[in-house]
Write a protein that holds these residues in place. Structure first.
Motif, short mmCIF file in Angstrom:
data_model
loop_
_atom_site.label_atom_id
_atom_site.label_comp_id
_atom_site.label_asym_id
_atom_site.label_seq_id
_atom_site.Cartn_x
_atom_site.Cartn_y
_atom_site.Cartn_z
N ARG A 28 -42.95 4.21 2.14
CA ARG A 28 -44.14 4.11 1.18
C ARG A 28 -45.08 2.79 1.56
N ILE A 29 -46.34 2.86 1.36
CA ILE A 29 -47.38 1.78 1.66
C ILE A 29 -47.76 1.16 0.22
N LEU A 30 -47.74 -0.11 0.17
CA LEU A 30 -48.04 -0.71 -1.06
C LEU A 30 -49.11 -1.80 -0.79
N PHE A 31 -50.18 -1.75 -1.68
CA PHE A 31 -51.20 -2.91 -1.52
C PHE A 31 -51.11 -3.82 -2.43
N LEU A 32 -50.61 -5.00 -2.24
CA LEU A 32 -50.02 -5.99 -3.42
C LEU A 32 -51.30 -7.18 -3.39
N ALA A 33 -51.44 -7.72 -4.62
CA ALA A 33 -52.27 -9.04 -4.66
C ALA A 33 -51.42 -10.06 -4.18
N GLY A 34 -52.08 -11.05 -3.64
CA GLY A 34 -51.34 -12.25 -3.09
C GLY A 34 -51.14 -12.15 -1.62
N GLY A 35 -50.32 -13.26 -1.07
CA GLY A 35 -50.11 -13.40 0.34
C GLY A 35 -48.89 -13.27 0.51
N ALA A 36 -48.64 -13.38 2.04
CA ALA A 36 -47.14 -13.02 2.49
C ALA A 36 -46.07 -14.06 1.91
N MET A 37 -46.61 -15.44 1.48
CA MET A 37 -45.55 -16.32 1.00
C MET A 37 -44.82 -15.61 -0.42
N GLN A 38 -45.69 -14.94 -0.96
CA GLN A 38 -45.30 -14.14 -2.36
C GLN A 38 -43.92 -13.37 -2.16
N GLN A 39 -44.13 -12.84 -1.06
CA GLN A 39 -43.01 -11.85 -0.58
C GLN A 39 -41.59 -12.77 -0.20
N PHE A 40 -41.68 -14.08 0.20
CA PHE A 40 -40.74 -14.80 0.53
C PHE A 40 -39.71 -14.95 -0.83
N SER A 41 -40.24 -14.75 -1.71
CA SER A 41 -39.47 -14.73 -3.09
C SER A 41 -39.13 -13.20 -3.35
N ALA A 63 -47.07 -8.01 5.40
CA ALA A 63 -48.39 -8.54 6.38
C ALA A 63 -49.45 -8.74 5.27
N SER A 64 -49.71 -10.18 5.29
CA SER A 64 -50.93 -10.41 4.47
C SER A 64 -52.19 -10.45 5.38
N ALA A 65 -53.44 -10.11 4.64
CA ALA A 65 -54.55 -9.55 5.29
C ALA A 65 -55.29 -10.36 6.17
N GLN A 66 -55.09 -11.81 6.07
CA GLN A 66 -56.45 -12.52 6.58
C GLN A 66 -56.34 -12.83 8.02
N LYS A 67 -55.65 -11.89 8.69
CA LYS A 67 -55.36 -12.15 9.98
C LYS A 67 -56.08 -10.96 10.96
N ASN A 68 -55.70 -9.77 10.58
CA ASN A 68 -55.69 -8.54 11.18
C ASN A 68 -56.07 -7.40 10.34
N ILE A 69 -56.21 -7.77 9.12
CA ILE A 69 -56.56 -6.71 8.08
C ILE A 69 -57.78 -6.81 7.27
N GLY A 70 -58.13 -8.21 7.19
CA GLY A 70 -59.27 -8.18 6.42
C GLY A 70 -59.45 -9.59 5.68
N VAL A 71 -59.60 -9.79 4.46
CA VAL A 71 -59.43 -11.26 3.74
C VAL A 71 -58.38 -11.64 3.27
N ALA A 72 -58.22 -12.86 2.96
CA ALA A 72 -57.14 -13.49 2.05
C ALA A 72 -57.11 -12.68 0.70
N GLY A 73 -55.89 -12.53 0.26
CA GLY A 73 -55.77 -12.01 -1.37
C GLY A 73 -54.94 -10.70 -1.62
N LEU A 74 -54.76 -9.97 -0.26
CA LEU A 74 -54.02 -8.76 -0.12
C LEU A 74 -52.86 -8.70 0.80
N THR A 75 -52.02 -8.26 0.43
CA THR A 75 -50.66 -8.00 1.41
C THR A 75 -50.35 -6.54 1.45
N VAL A 76 -50.22 -6.19 2.70
CA VAL A 76 -49.23 -4.82 2.79
C VAL A 76 -47.95 -4.77 3.02
N VAL A 77 -47.43 -4.20 2.06
CA VAL A 77 -45.97 -3.66 2.13
C VAL A 77 -45.48 -2.41 2.62
N ILE A 78 -44.92 -2.23 3.53
CA ILE A 78 -44.39 -0.99 4.19
C ILE A 78 -42.98 -0.92 3.87
#
Length: 352
Positions: free
Chosen positions: A67-80, A183-198
């Motif tokens: 499944r692909i999830l589009f979640l608010a926040g950055g990769a550091m949120q996934q650390f928890s 992966a958070s978005a602000q490097k190769n996906i788009g702008v900060a504020g979005l994280t992709v979780v697969i």
């Protein structure tokens, strides 16, 4: 004089995406509203999520049981969120210590579960205990200029989990090797504020019912990433980037371009005969975040200052690592990297 942005993130967007975004993101339709002004449960937002999911799934050759999830926040949120969703209370989780961001992820996990730290593999394969809830790695260490040359294979029953923020969409990747990838978005996906979780479907069952809905991968999957209002604008930009990557030839084309760009800088470093020193050993050198040092800190400061005057911006290394860092994400044209390599040669002629 052209200006080139080598920032680690938020990073450069593709020129074509930026131009299209200027024309389309805030264009209102017949309802009198742009997509970001419409209900996230409405048809326009549903169509946006569906398009982004289909395009991304096609780019990464997504297996049917993920499944692909589009979640608010950055990769550091996934650390928890990772240990809270994938490990039972008291169950150990494994983290491979390859650099700054791997250590940050492990430190955050210690707040929630016992962490077993694994050294990066040398000549022997990575030794992963079979009682871990998962084994976490960082595919590309942006602060250290390191990237995994080959993925490890944990024991059966220990899912491989990865922070792929820096090199997501930079090359083909066998998603089936992972239980979860983010992966958070602000490097190769788009702008900060979005994280992709697969995430592999079976792992969603690990999310405890006691987790707040916003933190639960299972609840977010059930709600199509809409437990709350999603970051619609960031998702619109991500969809434009996914389209752009597909138009360029997909991930094989991205990988080929990134290899060429990185080769230009590593060749400049090698030709300097020690004036520029890359701390990463050749097998581990990143193709997207190239880091190096000069003989003295004063020279590094001068390098960064003169680079700005030459139109080469955001080249200072990570504050905890120092040195110089050039981020060559997908949107960086080869012309920008060639300009940097030329500047490096000129700087060495004058100060080497």
């Amino acid at each position: 004089m052209s200006a080139w942005n080598f920032a680690a993130g938020p990073a450069r967007l593709p020129d074509a995406v930026l131009a299209l975004a200027e024309r389309s993101l805030f264009a209102r339709d017949a309802s009198g509203a742009c997509v970001s002004e419409q209900p996230f449960s409405g048809a326009a937002c549903r169509a946006l999520r569906a398009h982004a999911s289909r395009q991304l799934a096609a780019l990464i050759d997504l297996p049917a049981d993920y499944r692909i999830l589009f979640l608010a926040g950055g990769a550091m949120q996934q650390f928890s969120l990772l240990p809270l969703n994938l490990a039972a209370p008291g169950q150990r989780v494994g983290y491979v210590d390859t650099g700054y961001w791997a250590a940050r992820a492990a430190l955050e996990a210690t707040l929630h579960r016992p962490v077993h730290t694994l050294p990066p593999p040398g000549d022997a394969p990575l030794a992963v205990p079979d009682d871990l809830a998962y084994c976490h790695l960082t595919t590309n260490e942006t602060a250290d200029g390191l990237a995994w040359p080959e993925l490890p294979a944990p024991p059966p029953g220990v899912p491989l989990v990865a922070d792929a923020t820096a090199d997501f969409l930079c090359r083909p990747l066998d998603i089936s090797r992972f239980g979860l990838l983010y992966a958070s978005a602000q490097k190769n996906i788009g702008v900060a504020g979005l994280t992709v979780v697969i995430v592999r479907q079976d792992l969603l069952a690990r999310s405890p019912a006691s987790l707040p809905a916003l933190w639960s991968y299972a609840r977010q999957a059930e709600a199509d990433s809409c437990v709350n209002t999603p970051p619609v604008l960031a998702l619109q930009l991500a969809a434009l980037v996914f389209d752009w990557v597909a138009e360029q030839g997909g991930l094989p084309a991205m990988a080929a371009a990134n290899r060429r760009k990185a080769a230009l800088l590593y060749a400049a470093i090698e030709r300097s005969h020690g004036f520029y020193r890359c701390p990463a050993s050749p097998p581990w050198r990143s193709p997207v975040t190239v880091c190096w040092h000069l003989p003295e800190a004063g020279l590094e400061e001068r390098f960064v200052a003169e680079a700005v005057a030459a139109g080469l911006h955001h080249l200072a290394g990570h504050p905890r690592r120092g040195g110089i860092r050039a981020c060559l994400y997908n949107a960086m044209p080869e012309a920008g990297v060639a300009a940097l390599a030329e500047f490096m040669a000129d700087f060495q002629r004058r100060f080497g």
